[in-house]
Scaffold this motif. Structure first.
Motif, mmCIF file in Angstrom:
data_model
loop_
_atom_site.group_PDB
_atom_site.id
_atom_site.type_symbol
_atom_site.label_atom_id
_atom_site.label_comp_id
_atom_site.label_asym_id
_atom_site.label_seq_id
_atom_site.Cartn_x
_atom_site.Cartn_y
_atom_site.Cartn_z
ATOM 1 N N PHE A 167 15.626 51.317 -1.996
ATOM 2 C CA PHE A 167 16.375 50.111 -1.627
ATOM 3 C C PHE A 167 17.389 50.404 -0.523
ATOM 4 C CE2 PHE A 167 20.373 47.702 -2.371
ATOM 5 C CZ PHE A 167 19.935 46.458 -1.985
ATOM 6 N N VAL A 168 18.190 51.450 -0.704
ATOM 7 C CA VAL A 168 19.216 51.762 0.295
ATOM 8 C C VAL A 168 18.585 52.356 1.546
ATOM 9 C CG1 VAL A 168 21.317 53.070 0.764
ATOM 10 C CG2 VAL A 168 20.968 52.048 -1.485
ATOM 11 N N THR A 169 17.585 53.220 1.370
ATOM 12 C CA THR A 169 16.928 53.825 2.534
ATOM 13 C C THR A 169 16.372 52.755 3.454
ATOM 14 O OG1 THR A 169 16.329 55.763 1.211
ATOM 15 C CG2 THR A 169 15.165 55.452 3.284
ATOM 16 N N ALA A 170 15.728 51.748 2.893
ATOM 17 C CA ALA A 170 15.148 50.673 3.703
ATOM 18 C C ALA A 170 16.219 49.981 4.526
ATOM 19 C CB ALA A 170 14.422 49.677 2.805
ATOM 20 N N ARG A 171 17.368 49.740 3.927
ATOM 21 C CA ARG A 171 18.447 49.067 4.662
ATOM 22 C C ARG A 171 18.981 49.958 5.777
ATOM 23 N NH1 ARG A 171 21.932 45.047 1.023
ATOM 24 N NH2 ARG A 171 22.693 44.663 3.133
ATOM 25 N N VAL A 172 19.168 51.225 5.480
ATOM 26 C CA VAL A 172 19.726 52.143 6.483
ATOM 27 C C VAL A 172 18.747 52.341 7.635
ATOM 28 C CG1 VAL A 172 20.476 54.515 6.884
ATOM 29 C CG2 VAL A 172 21.266 53.289 4.853
ATOM 30 N N GLN A 173 17.466 52.407 7.340
ATOM 31 C CA GLN A 173 16.480 52.587 8.409
ATOM 32 C C GLN A 173 16.489 51.406 9.374
ATOM 33 O OE1 GLN A 173 12.775 53.327 6.345
ATOM 34 N NE2 GLN A 173 13.121 55.536 6.298
ATOM 35 N N VAL A 174 16.796 50.228 8.880
ATOM 36 C CA VAL A 174 16.840 49.028 9.733
ATOM 37 C C VAL A 174 18.196 48.864 10.412
ATOM 38 C CG1 VAL A 174 16.760 46.511 9.721
ATOM 39 C CG2 VAL A 174 15.065 47.816 8.431
ATOM 40 N N ALA A 175 19.275 49.067 9.652
ATOM 41 C CA ALA A 175 20.618 48.718 10.128
ATOM 42 C C ALA A 175 21.446 49.899 10.592
ATOM 43 C CB ALA A 175 21.374 47.983 9.022
ATOM 44 N N GLY A 176 21.036 51.132 10.280
ATOM 45 C CA GLY A 176 21.879 52.273 10.593
ATOM 46 C C GLY A 176 23.089 52.302 9.676
ATOM 47 N N LEU A 177 24.175 52.901 10.129
ATOM 48 C CA LEU A 177 25.367 53.058 9.303
ATOM 49 C C LEU A 177 26.543 52.196 9.751
ATOM 50 C CD1 LEU A 177 25.321 56.922 8.687
ATOM 51 C CD2 LEU A 177 24.591 55.110 7.127
ATOM 52 N N ASP A 178 26.324 51.334 10.727
ATOM 53 C CA ASP A 178 27.389 50.423 11.128
ATOM 54 C C ASP A 178 27.666 49.451 9.983
ATOM 55 O OD1 ASP A 178 27.822 47.430 12.465
ATOM 56 O OD2 ASP A 178 29.050 49.020 13.335
ATOM 57 N N PRO A 179 28.880 49.422 9.443
ATOM 58 C CA PRO A 179 29.155 48.597 8.256
ATOM 59 C C PRO A 179 28.810 47.124 8.430
ATOM 60 C CG PRO A 179 30.954 50.137 8.627
ATOM 61 C CD PRO A 179 30.055 50.223 9.838
ATOM 62 N N TRP A 180 29.020 46.581 9.619
ATOM 63 C CA TRP A 180 28.745 45.160 9.822
ATOM 64 C C TRP A 180 27.258 44.876 9.688
ATOM 65 C CZ3 TRP A 180 26.030 41.985 13.189
ATOM 66 C CH2 TRP A 180 26.360 40.628 13.156
ATOM 67 N N ARG A 181 26.423 45.723 10.289
ATOM 68 C CA ARG A 181 24.975 45.518 10.205
ATOM 69 C C ARG A 181 24.431 45.899 8.828
ATOM 70 N NH1 ARG A 181 21.552 48.484 13.936
ATOM 71 N NH2 ARG A 181 20.027 46.892 13.396
ATOM 72 N N LEU A 182 25.016 46.942 8.239
ATOM 73 C CA LEU A 182 24.534 47.436 6.957
ATOM 74 C C LEU A 182 24.947 46.540 5.798
ATOM 75 C CD1 LEU A 182 23.034 49.809 5.574
ATOM 76 C CD2 LEU A 182 25.238 51.005 5.463
ATOM 77 N N GLY A 183 26.012 45.791 5.991
ATOM 78 C CA GLY A 183 26.512 44.951 4.916
ATOM 79 C C GLY A 183 27.408 45.692 3.952
ATOM 80 N N GLY A 184 27.937 46.808 4.392
ATOM 81 C CA GLY A 184 28.834 47.592 3.550
ATOM 82 C C GLY A 184 29.046 48.967 4.143
ATOM 83 N N GLU A 185 29.887 49.746 3.493
ATOM 84 C CA GLU A 185 30.162 51.108 3.944
ATOM 85 C C GLU A 185 29.241 52.100 3.246
ATOM 86 O OE1 GLU A 185 34.988 50.809 4.767
ATOM 87 O OE2 GLU A 185 34.256 51.707 2.898
ATOM 88 N N MET A 186 28.978 53.204 3.918
ATOM 89 C CA MET A 186 28.300 54.326 3.288
ATOM 90 C C MET A 186 29.301 55.464 3.180
ATOM 91 S SD MET A 186 25.402 55.229 1.943
ATOM 92 C CE MET A 186 24.035 54.375 2.755
ATOM 93 N N TRP A 187 29.594 55.866 1.944
ATOM 94 C CA TRP A 187 30.514 56.973 1.732
ATOM 95 C C TRP A 187 29.720 58.266 1.618
ATOM 96 C CZ3 TRP A 187 33.156 54.296 -3.043
ATOM 97 C CH2 TRP A 187 33.802 53.139 -2.598
#
Length: 281
Positions: free
Chosen positions: A31-51
């Motif tokens: 679930f998270v990998t799919a989002r990161v592959q599309v949005a990267g780590l930019d919080p605005w595009r990702l929909g949240g922060e990655m710690w």
């Protein structure tokens, strides 16, 4: 210079290291990998922060902090660090979800500050399949939902969500975000249903997809059609599509108390390989 152990918000430049952690457990992290592959780590595009949690200068564990709080490959030390950070900033998520052991410890640390939860589902078996069912014939009427069928699929999606989560997805914003998510899945060809006379009889979606694994979600049979084993034949059809078109490993997770669903998924060819946990607010 990073100290021996450090926790920080990751930045776009950390993408490669983050993906290495995510892809080390491709099924659990789909679930998270799919989002990161599309949005990267930019919080605005990702929909949240990655710690990120580092030890000896190396990124070892992650925690996604958005609408969900999700510990990823989290060691006990990382869980404590993530819990401390989450406690300090306050609850912003509607759920905590992830592998049962790490999620359980995260909730144990956060419950005194964030509790009580609306619901805690401590053991949700994670199931996987790598080949089509050998015993259940796929329902030939299950197919991809077309873009012009949104009016048919939306009521079924709302009913499923409300049954599963206990609240309506239309509550906060009139359903705008939820409708956008359903439209995204339909538009990407990852929404499947059997539709008769304009009404959905069975439906399911491939909610997350990477090259290594995908995750089925939102399995639902119309109440008047339950008990006819449509979930089995329908899931066999969705599994066939997923393996042929999306990824070599297909997963899902299910509530442990849902004995009929677990039995149906086993008959279709899924086996239990681990467990998730969900804490709902």
């Amino acid at each position: 210079m990073l100290t021996e152990t450090t926790t920080r918000v990751l930045e776009p430049a950390d993408l490669g290291a983050a993906l290495a952690v995510l892809e080390s457990a491709p099924v659990e992290n789909a679930f998270v990998t799919a989002r990161v592959q599309v949005a990267g780590l930019d919080p605005w595009r990702l929909g949240g922060e990655m710690w990120g949690w580092y030890t000896e200068g190396r990124l070892r564990s992650l925690c996604y902090s958005g609408a969900n709080l999700v510990p990823i490959c989290a060691t006990p030390e990382a869980v404590r660090a993530f819990a401390d950070r989450a406690r300090r900033i306050g609850r912003r998520c509607s759920s905590i979800v992830g592998p049962a052991e790490a999620t359980g410890e995260l909730w144990r640390l956060l419950e005194p500050h964030w509790g009580p939860a609306r619901d805690v589902r401590a053991h949700q078996p994670l199931m996987v399949a790598e080949e089509p069912s050998a015993t259940v014939t796929p329902d030939p009427l299950v197919r991809r939902v077309r873009k012009d069928e949104m009016e048919a699929i939306m009521p079924a999606c709302v009913a499923m969500f409300t049954e599963e989560v206990g609240v309506s997805p239309l509550a906060n914003d009139g359903g705008l975000l939820y409708q956008a998510r359903v439209a995204e899945l339909v538009g990407s060809g990852r929404s499947f249903a059997r539709i008769e006379d304009g009404k959905v009889v069975f439906k399911a979606e491939i909610g997350a997809a990477t090259r290594q694994a995908c995750q089925i979600q939102g399995v639902w049979v119309a109440p008047e059609h339950r008990g006819k084993r449509l979930s089995e034949t329908g899931m066999a059809a969705v599994l066939r599509y997923a393996l042929a078109d999306v990824a070599p490993v297909v997963s899902l997770y299910v509530n442990d108390y849902n004995t009929p669903a677990r039995a149906a998924y086993r008959r279709v060819g899924f086996r239990e390989t681990g467990a998730f946990m969900s804490v709902l607010f």
